[in-house]
Motif scaffolding. Structure first.
Motif, PDB file in Angstrom:
ATOM      1  N   VAL A  80      25.423 -21.695   8.405  1.00  0.00           N
ATOM      2  CA  VAL A  80      24.919 -21.848   9.775  1.00  0.00           C
ATOM      3  C   VAL A  80      23.445 -22.238   9.754  1.00  0.00           C
ATOM      4  O   VAL A  80      23.010 -23.150  10.471  1.00  0.00           O
ATOM      5  CB  VAL A  80      25.133 -20.541  10.572  1.00  0.00           C
ATOM      6  CG1 VAL A  80      24.331 -20.555  11.875  1.00  0.00           C
ATOM      7  CG2 VAL A  80      26.617 -20.344  10.885  1.00  0.00           C
ATOM      8  N   PHE A  81      22.650 -21.579   8.909  1.00  0.00           N
ATOM      9  CA  PHE A  81      21.226 -21.899   8.845  1.00  0.00           C
ATOM     10  C   PHE A  81      20.986 -23.300   8.275  1.00  0.00           C
ATOM     11  O   PHE A  81      20.046 -23.998   8.695  1.00  0.00           O
ATOM     12  CB  PHE A  81      20.474 -20.842   8.030  1.00  0.00           C
ATOM     13  CG  PHE A  81      19.948 -19.711   8.875  1.00  0.00           C
ATOM     14  CD1 PHE A  81      18.774 -19.847   9.598  1.00  0.00           C
ATOM     15  CD2 PHE A  81      20.642 -18.517   8.970  1.00  0.00           C
ATOM     16  CE1 PHE A  81      18.286 -18.818  10.387  1.00  0.00           C
ATOM     17  CE2 PHE A  81      20.169 -17.469   9.762  1.00  0.00           C
ATOM     18  CZ  PHE A  81      18.986 -17.628  10.470  1.00  0.00           C
ATOM     19  N   ARG A  84      21.592 -25.603  11.117  1.00  0.00           N
ATOM     20  CA  ARG A  84      20.528 -25.477  12.120  1.00  0.00           C
ATOM     21  C   ARG A  84      19.284 -26.266  11.725  1.00  0.00           C
ATOM     22  O   ARG A  84      18.677 -26.934  12.554  1.00  0.00           O
ATOM     23  CB  ARG A  84      20.178 -23.996  12.315  1.00  0.00           C
ATOM     24  CG  ARG A  84      19.079 -23.806  13.355  1.00  0.00           C
ATOM     25  CD  ARG A  84      18.824 -22.359  13.695  1.00  0.00           C
ATOM     26  NE  ARG A  84      17.744 -22.260  14.674  1.00  0.00           N
ATOM     27  CZ  ARG A  84      17.307 -21.112  15.181  1.00  0.00           C
ATOM     28  NH1 ARG A  84      17.867 -19.972  14.813  1.00  0.00           N
ATOM     29  NH2 ARG A  84      16.319 -21.118  16.055  1.00  0.00           N
ATOM     30  N   ARG A  85      18.905 -26.186  10.461  1.00  0.00           N
ATOM     31  CA  ARG A  85      17.706 -26.901  10.023  1.00  0.00           C
ATOM     32  C   ARG A  85      17.877 -28.408  10.180  1.00  0.00           C
ATOM     33  O   ARG A  85      16.938 -29.116  10.585  1.00  0.00           O
ATOM     34  CB  ARG A  85      17.374 -26.524   8.576  1.00  0.00           C
ATOM     35  CG  ARG A  85      16.876 -25.085   8.460  1.00  0.00           C
ATOM     36  CD  ARG A  85      16.798 -24.583   7.038  1.00  0.00           C
ATOM     37  NE  ARG A  85      15.463 -24.727   6.481  1.00  0.00           N
ATOM     38  CZ  ARG A  85      14.981 -23.945   5.535  1.00  0.00           C
ATOM     39  NH1 ARG A  85      15.697 -22.966   5.049  1.00  0.00           N
ATOM     40  NH2 ARG A  85      13.777 -24.133   5.054  1.00  0.00           N
ATOM     41  N   GLU A  88      17.764 -29.235  14.074  1.00  0.00           N
ATOM     42  CA  GLU A  88      16.458 -29.092  14.710  1.00  0.00           C
ATOM     43  C   GLU A  88      15.442 -30.114  14.194  1.00  0.00           C
ATOM     44  O   GLU A  88      14.481 -30.444  14.890  1.00  0.00           O
ATOM     45  CB  GLU A  88      15.949 -27.656  14.573  1.00  0.00           C
ATOM     46  CG  GLU A  88      16.868 -26.671  15.310  1.00  0.00           C
ATOM     47  CD  GLU A  88      16.136 -25.530  15.974  1.00  0.00           C
ATOM     48  OE1 GLU A  88      15.102 -25.767  16.635  1.00  0.00           O
ATOM     49  OE2 GLU A  88      16.606 -24.395  15.827  1.00  0.00           O
ATOM     50  N   HIS A 133      14.180 -22.553  21.207  1.00  0.00           N
ATOM     51  CA  HIS A 133      14.797 -23.632  20.438  1.00  0.00           C
ATOM     52  C   HIS A 133      15.859 -24.366  21.262  1.00  0.00           C
ATOM     53  O   HIS A 133      16.014 -25.585  21.149  1.00  0.00           O
ATOM     54  CB  HIS A 133      15.393 -23.068  19.148  1.00  0.00           C
ATOM     55  CG  HIS A 133      14.357 -22.565  18.194  1.00  0.00           C
ATOM     56  ND1 HIS A 133      13.846 -23.342  17.173  1.00  0.00           N
ATOM     57  CD2 HIS A 133      13.715 -21.376  18.128  1.00  0.00           C
ATOM     58  CE1 HIS A 133      12.934 -22.647  16.517  1.00  0.00           C
ATOM     59  NE2 HIS A 133      12.843 -21.443  17.071  1.00  0.00           N
ATOM     60  N   VAL A 149      23.057 -27.302  19.290  1.00  0.00           N
ATOM     61  CA  VAL A 149      21.913 -26.452  18.963  1.00  0.00           C
ATOM     62  C   VAL A 149      22.052 -25.092  19.648  1.00  0.00           C
ATOM     63  O   VAL A 149      21.801 -24.046  19.046  1.00  0.00           O
ATOM     64  CB  VAL A 149      20.581 -27.122  19.363  1.00  0.00           C
ATOM     65  CG1 VAL A 149      19.421 -26.120  19.276  1.00  0.00           C
ATOM     66  CG2 VAL A 149      20.306 -28.319  18.462  1.00  0.00           C
ATOM     67  N   ILE A 152      24.540 -23.014  17.702  1.00  0.00           N
ATOM     68  CA  ILE A 152      24.063 -22.602  16.384  1.00  0.00           C
ATOM     69  C   ILE A 152      22.961 -21.546  16.509  1.00  0.00           C
ATOM     70  O   ILE A 152      22.872 -20.611  15.706  1.00  0.00           O
ATOM     71  CB  ILE A 152      23.582 -23.830  15.563  1.00  0.00           C
ATOM     72  CG1 ILE A 152      23.839 -23.610  14.066  1.00  0.00           C
ATOM     73  CG2 ILE A 152      22.129 -24.157  15.785  1.00  0.00           C
ATOM     74  CD1 ILE A 152      25.208 -23.964  13.613  1.00  0.00           C
ATOM     75  N   VAL A 153      22.115 -21.664  17.533  1.00  0.00           N
ATOM     76  CA  VAL A 153      21.047 -20.675  17.751  1.00  0.00           C
ATOM     77  C   VAL A 153      21.653 -19.324  18.114  1.00  0.00           C
ATOM     78  O   VAL A 153      21.207 -18.276  17.624  1.00  0.00           O
ATOM     79  CB  VAL A 153      20.074 -21.158  18.852  1.00  0.00           C
ATOM     80  CG1 VAL A 153      19.166 -20.017  19.308  1.00  0.00           C
ATOM     81  CG2 VAL A 153      19.230 -22.313  18.337  1.00  0.00           C
ATOM     82  N   CYS A 156      22.979 -17.762  15.051  1.00  0.00           N
ATOM     83  CA  CYS A 156      21.880 -17.260  14.223  1.00  0.00           C
ATOM     84  C   CYS A 156      21.370 -15.917  14.755  1.00  0.00           C
ATOM     85  O   CYS A 156      21.006 -15.029  13.972  1.00  0.00           O
ATOM     86  CB  CYS A 156      20.727 -18.263  14.186  1.00  0.00           C
ATOM     87  SG  CYS A 156      21.034 -19.671  13.078  1.00  0.00           S
ATOM     88  N   LEU A 199      11.997 -21.989  10.442  1.00  0.00           N
ATOM     89  CA  LEU A 199      13.397 -21.594  10.294  1.00  0.00           C
ATOM     90  C   LEU A 199      13.646 -20.946   8.933  1.00  0.00           C
ATOM     91  O   LEU A 199      14.485 -20.053   8.804  1.00  0.00           O
ATOM     92  CB  LEU A 199      14.315 -22.800  10.493  1.00  0.00           C
ATOM     93  CG  LEU A 199      14.321 -23.396  11.906  1.00  0.00           C
ATOM     94  CD1 LEU A 199      15.244 -24.609  11.968  1.00  0.00           C
ATOM     95  CD2 LEU A 199      14.745 -22.357  12.942  1.00  0.00           C
TER      96      LEU A 199
END
Length: 228
Positions: A80-81, A84-85, A88, A133, A149, A152-153, A156, A199
């Motif tokens: 997931v991270f 996300r990176r 973003e 975000h 986004v 995913i946020v 997170c 992040l």
């Protein structure tokens, strides 16, 4: 919009907020009748809201057992991270190109909201940090990107509830301000670097890499028995 849709939206938003603010913990069961009683709505409304939360990755349904707040594995959390990176970084690129006229005012107003809860309310500061975000993504004008986004946020935030050992709202707010400044300067490289570092720090607080106890730390616990 029908009353049923409006009620489903409201229950969905309230349950989501309770999960993100860590009032509802990972693994906690969400009985339809209990939720319905507390919100004064039918089980059908609750069921629709829970389906939405499941689609967002915040809830899981187990056969013959009902709905539970999701408990992401460490492997899923790392994936997931990673996503996300990547997402973003694209948000930053688009905002440098086409930040809407009112965008900076909206972002700075949000940062002021974050500053107002620094050191006061951990769960609320975590929610506001995530919403910063999501706002960035919405300002790109790309609704597809904003939807991904947002999802995913939220996931997170759930991961942070499970794995984070600490949350520094002071660092988050300062870094958000630096990201805004870099976008305003049109410095894509610097803004992207700041976001990636930011992040990375969030993921670091989640301690996604399993830490193996050393032999000395393991045996020290047994060694205490000799001393007693």
């Amino acid at each position: 919009m029908s009353d049923k849709t409006t009620l489903t939206d409201a229950v969905h938003q309230l349950l989501r907020r309770a999960i993100i603010e860590q009032a509802l913990k990972p693994g906690m069961r969400l009985p339809e009748d209990t939720v319905g009683e507390q919100f004064g709505v039918s089980r059908t409304i609750v069921r629709h809201a829970l389906v939405r939360l499941e689609n967002e990755g915040l809830v899981v349904t187990r056969r013959n057992r009902g709905a539970f707040v999701a408990e992401p594995s460490l492997e899923e959390a790392k994936h997931v991270f990673e996503v996300r990176r990547a997402l973003e970084a694209e948000v930053i690129r688009l905002l440098v190109e086409r930040m809407p006229r009112s965008g900076y005012d909206q972002l700075e107003a949000h940062v002021r909201s974050e500053e107002s809860v620094k050191g006061k309310d951990g769960p609320v500061s975590i929610r506001l940090a995530g919403e910063f975000h999501i706002l960035l993504a919405e300002l790109t004008g790309n609704h597809v990107l904003a939807r991904y986004v947002s999802e995913i946020v939220l996931r997170c935030s759930l991961i942070m509830a499970m794995y984070a050992k600490s949350h520094s709202s002071d660092c988050a707010v300062d870094e958000h301000s630096q990201i805004i400044a870099a976008i305003r300067d049109g410095d894509t490289r610097r803004a992207t670097s700041l976001m990636d570092h930011h992040l990375g720090a969030v993921a670091g607080r989640a301690e996604l890499e399993p830490k193996q106890d050393s032999v000395s730390s393991i045996l020290s616990r047994y060694g205490k028995e000799l001393a007693s």
